[in-house]
Design a protein around this motif. Structure first.
Motif, PDB file in Angstrom:
ATOM      1  N   GLY A   1       0.816  -1.216   0.000  1.00 31.79           N
ATOM      2  CA  GLY A   1       0.000   0.000   0.000  1.00 31.79           C
ATOM      3  C   GLY A   1       0.846   1.260   0.000  1.00 31.79           C
ATOM      4  N   VAL A   2       1.912   1.256   0.786  1.00 35.64           N
ATOM      5  CA  VAL A   2       2.810   2.417   0.810  1.00 35.64           C
ATOM      6  C   VAL A   2       3.480   2.576  -0.544  1.00 35.64           C
ATOM      7  CG1 VAL A   2       4.891   3.402   1.850  1.00 35.64           C
ATOM      8  CG2 VAL A   2       3.194   2.282   3.306  1.00 35.64           C
ATOM      9  N   LEU A   3       3.940   1.476  -1.120  1.00 36.75           N
ATOM     10  CA  LEU A   3       4.575   1.542  -2.437  1.00 36.75           C
ATOM     11  C   LEU A   3       3.602   2.086  -3.479  1.00 36.75           C
ATOM     12  CD1 LEU A   3       7.007   1.019  -4.246  1.00 36.75           C
ATOM     13  CD2 LEU A   3       6.190  -1.335  -4.515  1.00 36.75           C
ATOM     14  N   ASP A   4       2.361   1.631  -3.437  1.00 36.01           N
ATOM     15  CA  ASP A   4       1.342   2.150  -4.369  1.00 36.01           C
ATOM     16  C   ASP A   4       1.180   3.664  -4.214  1.00 36.01           C
ATOM     17  OD1 ASP A   4       0.761  -0.312  -5.492  1.00 36.01           O
ATOM     18  OD2 ASP A   4      -0.961  -0.686  -4.186  1.00 36.01           O
ATOM     19  N   ASP A   5       1.090   4.120  -2.975  1.00 31.14           N
ATOM     20  CA  ASP A   5       0.911   5.556  -2.716  1.00 31.14           C
ATOM     21  C   ASP A   5       2.089   6.373  -3.236  1.00 31.14           C
ATOM     22  OD1 ASP A   5      -1.474   4.936  -1.464  1.00 31.14           O
ATOM     23  OD2 ASP A   5      -0.683   5.173   0.578  1.00 31.14           O
ATOM     24  N   VAL A   6       3.286   5.922  -2.929  1.00 29.42           N
ATOM     25  CA  VAL A   6       4.485   6.664  -3.337  1.00 29.42           C
ATOM     26  C   VAL A   6       4.616   6.668  -4.855  1.00 29.42           C
ATOM     27  CG1 VAL A   6       7.012   6.724  -3.215  1.00 29.42           C
ATOM     28  CG2 VAL A   6       5.680   6.262  -1.152  1.00 29.42           C
ATOM     29  N   CYS A   7       4.384   5.526  -5.484  1.00 26.25           N
ATOM     30  CA  CYS A   7       4.474   5.456  -6.942  1.00 26.25           C
ATOM     31  C   CYS A   7       3.428   6.354  -7.606  1.00 26.25           C
ATOM     32  CB  CYS A   7       4.316   4.012  -7.414  1.00 26.25           C
ATOM     33  SG  CYS A   7       5.755   2.982  -7.108  1.00 26.25           S
ATOM     34  N   ARG A   8       2.215   6.337  -7.079  1.00 26.26           N
ATOM     35  CA  ARG A   8       1.161   7.192  -7.632  1.00 26.26           C
ATOM     36  C   ARG A   8       1.546   8.665  -7.503  1.00 26.26           C
ATOM     37  NH1 ARG A   8      -2.738   5.261  -4.964  1.00 26.26           N
ATOM     38  NH2 ARG A   8      -2.610   6.709  -3.250  1.00 26.26           N
TER      39      ARG A   8
ATOM     40  N   ALA B   1      12.404  -2.023  -2.305  1.00 26.35           N
ATOM     41  CA  ALA B   1      13.502  -2.581  -1.511  1.00 26.35           C
ATOM     42  C   ALA B   1      13.817  -1.685  -0.316  1.00 26.35           C
ATOM     43  CB  ALA B   1      14.736  -2.764  -2.385  1.00 26.35           C
ATOM     44  N   LEU B   2      13.785  -0.386  -0.525  1.00 27.54           N
ATOM     45  CA  LEU B   2      14.014   0.559   0.559  1.00 27.54           C
ATOM     46  C   LEU B   2      12.947   0.412   1.634  1.00 27.54           C
ATOM     47  CD1 LEU B   2      15.446   3.103   1.758  1.00 27.54           C
ATOM     48  CD2 LEU B   2      13.785   4.443   0.457  1.00 27.54           C
TER      49      LEU B   2
ATOM     50  N   GLN C   1      14.038  -2.581   9.808  1.00 31.73           N
ATOM     51  CA  GLN C   1      14.791  -1.820  10.808  1.00 31.73           C
ATOM     52  C   GLN C   1      13.884  -1.258  11.889  1.00 31.73           C
ATOM     53  OE1 GLN C   1      17.047   1.122   8.643  1.00 31.73           O
ATOM     54  NE2 GLN C   1      18.391  -0.406   7.748  1.00 31.73           N
ATOM     55  N   GLY C   2      12.585  -1.495  11.767  1.00 33.12           N
ATOM     56  CA  GLY C   2      11.669  -1.099  12.821  1.00 33.12           C
ATOM     57  C   GLY C   2      10.705   0.018  12.500  1.00 33.12           C
ATOM     58  N   VAL C   3      10.769   0.574  11.300  1.00 36.04           N
ATOM     59  CA  VAL C   3       9.822   1.630  10.915  1.00 36.04           C
ATOM     60  C   VAL C   3       8.547   0.927  10.469  1.00 36.04           C
ATOM     61  CG1 VAL C   3       9.378   3.611   9.433  1.00 36.04           C
ATOM     62  CG2 VAL C   3      11.716   3.105  10.162  1.00 36.04           C
ATOM     63  N   ARG C   4       7.516   0.975  11.308  1.00 34.07           N
ATOM     64  CA  ARG C   4       6.290   0.241  11.030  1.00 34.07           C
ATOM     65  C   ARG C   4       5.104   1.150  10.736  1.00 34.07           C
ATOM     66  NH1 ARG C   4       7.301  -5.274  12.407  1.00 34.07           N
ATOM     67  NH2 ARG C   4       9.540  -5.359  12.061  1.00 34.07           N
ATOM     68  N   ASP C   5       5.273   2.446  10.901  1.00 37.48           N
ATOM     69  CA  ASP C   5       4.196   3.403  10.666  1.00 37.48           C
ATOM     70  C   ASP C   5       4.100   3.708   9.175  1.00 37.48           C
ATOM     71  OD1 ASP C   5       2.303   5.537  11.826  1.00 37.48           O
ATOM     72  OD2 ASP C   5       3.651   6.689  10.525  1.00 37.48           O
ATOM     73  N   LYS C   6       2.900   3.565   8.637  1.00 41.44           N
ATOM     74  CA  LYS C   6       2.678   3.775   7.202  1.00 41.44           C
ATOM     75  C   LYS C   6       3.093   5.178   6.761  1.00 41.44           C
ATOM     76  CE  LYS C   6      -0.894   3.258   3.712  1.00 41.44           C
ATOM     77  NZ  LYS C   6      -2.262   2.857   3.414  1.00 41.44           N
ATOM     78  N   GLY C   7       2.729   6.185   7.551  1.00 38.14           N
ATOM     79  CA  GLY C   7       3.072   7.566   7.211  1.00 38.14           C
ATOM     80  C   GLY C   7       4.564   7.819   7.223  1.00 38.14           C
ATOM     81  N   LYS C   8       5.250   7.243   8.193  1.00 41.14           N
ATOM     82  CA  LYS C   8       6.710   7.422   8.263  1.00 41.14           C
ATOM     83  C   LYS C   8       7.402   6.710   7.113  1.00 41.14           C
ATOM     84  CE  LYS C   8       7.001   8.124  13.221  1.00 41.14           C
ATOM     85  NZ  LYS C   8       7.471   7.605  14.504  1.00 41.14           N
ATOM     86  N   LEU C   9       6.938   5.507   6.808  1.00 38.24           N
ATOM     87  CA  LEU C   9       7.520   4.784   5.675  1.00 38.24           C
ATOM     88  C   LEU C   9       7.355   5.586   4.385  1.00 38.24           C
ATOM     89  CD1 LEU C   9       6.292   1.177   6.478  1.00 38.24           C
ATOM     90  CD2 LEU C   9       8.681   1.885   6.273  1.00 38.24           C
ATOM     91  N   ALA C  10       6.156   6.112   4.170  1.00 39.47           N
ATOM     92  CA  ALA C  10       5.894   6.885   2.954  1.00 39.47           C
ATOM     93  C   ALA C  10       6.754   8.147   2.910  1.00 39.47           C
ATOM     94  CB  ALA C  10       4.412   7.237   2.858  1.00 39.47           C
ATOM     95  N   ALA C  11       6.867   8.839   4.033  1.00 48.01           N
ATOM     96  CA  ALA C  11       7.664  10.068   4.082  1.00 48.01           C
ATOM     97  C   ALA C  11       9.134   9.766   3.777  1.00 48.01           C
ATOM     98  CB  ALA C  11       7.518  10.731   5.440  1.00 48.01           C
ATOM     99  N   LEU C  12       9.649   8.699   4.334  1.00 50.74           N
ATOM    100  CA  LEU C  12      11.056   8.350   4.092  1.00 50.74           C
ATOM    101  C   LEU C  12      11.275   7.929   2.648  1.00 50.74           C
ATOM    102  CD1 LEU C  12      11.769   6.471   7.424  1.00 50.74           C
ATOM    103  CD2 LEU C  12      12.819   8.615   6.676  1.00 50.74           C
ATOM    104  N   ALA C  13      10.329   7.193   2.071  1.00 54.35           N
ATOM    105  CA  ALA C  13      10.450   6.794   0.669  1.00 54.35           C
ATOM    106  C   ALA C  13      10.384   7.996  -0.247  1.00 54.35           C
ATOM    107  CB  ALA C  13       9.356   5.788   0.313  1.00 54.35           C
ATOM    108  N   ARG C  14       9.488   8.935   0.055  1.00 49.92           N
ATOM    109  CA  ARG C  14       9.390  10.157  -0.759  1.00 49.92           C
ATOM    110  C   ARG C  14      10.654  10.993  -0.636  1.00 49.92           C
ATOM    111  NH1 ARG C  14       3.808   9.998   1.378  1.00 49.92           N
ATOM    112  NH2 ARG C  14       2.520   9.303  -0.359  1.00 49.92           N
ATOM    113  N   ALA C  15      11.233  11.050   0.539  1.00 50.83           N
ATOM    114  CA  ALA C  15      12.463  11.808   0.747  1.00 50.83           C
ATOM    115  C   ALA C  15      13.616  11.189  -0.029  1.00 50.83           C
ATOM    116  CB  ALA C  15      12.799  11.881   2.231  1.00 50.83           C
ATOM    117  N   TYR C  16      13.575   9.890  -0.189  1.00 48.47           N
ATOM    118  CA  TYR C  16      14.629   9.187  -0.923  1.00 48.47           C
ATOM    119  C   TYR C  16      14.650   9.584  -2.392  1.00 48.47           C
ATOM    120  CZ  TYR C  16      17.324   5.381  -2.951  1.00 48.47           C
ATOM    121  OH  TYR C  16      18.251   4.649  -3.631  1.00 48.47           O
ATOM    122  N   LEU C  17      13.452   9.859  -2.917  1.00 48.45           N
ATOM    123  CA  LEU C  17      13.364  10.255  -4.332  1.00 48.45           C
ATOM    124  C   LEU C  17      13.886  11.648  -4.466  1.00 48.45           C
ATOM    125  CD1 LEU C  17       9.841   8.830  -5.165  1.00 48.45           C
ATOM    126  CD2 LEU C  17      12.023   7.885  -5.856  1.00 48.45           C
TER     127      LEU C  17
END
Length: 70
Positions: free
Chosen positions: A23-30, A46-47, A54-70
């Motif tokens: 779900g997070v991947l779908d959101d970030v890709c969209r 993969a990220l 590593q322990g990041v289990r919050d959907k919002g935090k995962l999405a924010a970190l993935a977006r920051a990576y881009l």
């Protein structure tokens, strides 16, 4: 007998884990206009798995970190 510790990266990902990550991947890709079958989406996936293990289990935090990576 093997006495090595069990690390978070060695634990299996279960259906609920994969549903959350997908779900997070779908959101970030969209948000970025990426198709899921692109190399960039694979890197983000993969990220997300690495962050989750590593322990990041919050959907919002995962999405924010993935977006920051881009």
């Amino acid at each position: 007998m093997l006495k090595s510790p069990v690390l978070p990266r060695d634990l299996p990902l279960f259906s609920d884990d994969l549903d959350l990550l997908s779900g997070v991947l779908d959101d970030v890709c969209r948000d970025r206009g990426l198709a899921r079958d692109t190399p960039a989406a694979e890197v983000i996936g993969a990220l997300l798995i690495q962050l989750y293990r590593q322990g990041v289990r919050d959907k919002g935090k995962l999405a924010a970190l993935a977006r920051a990576y881009l």
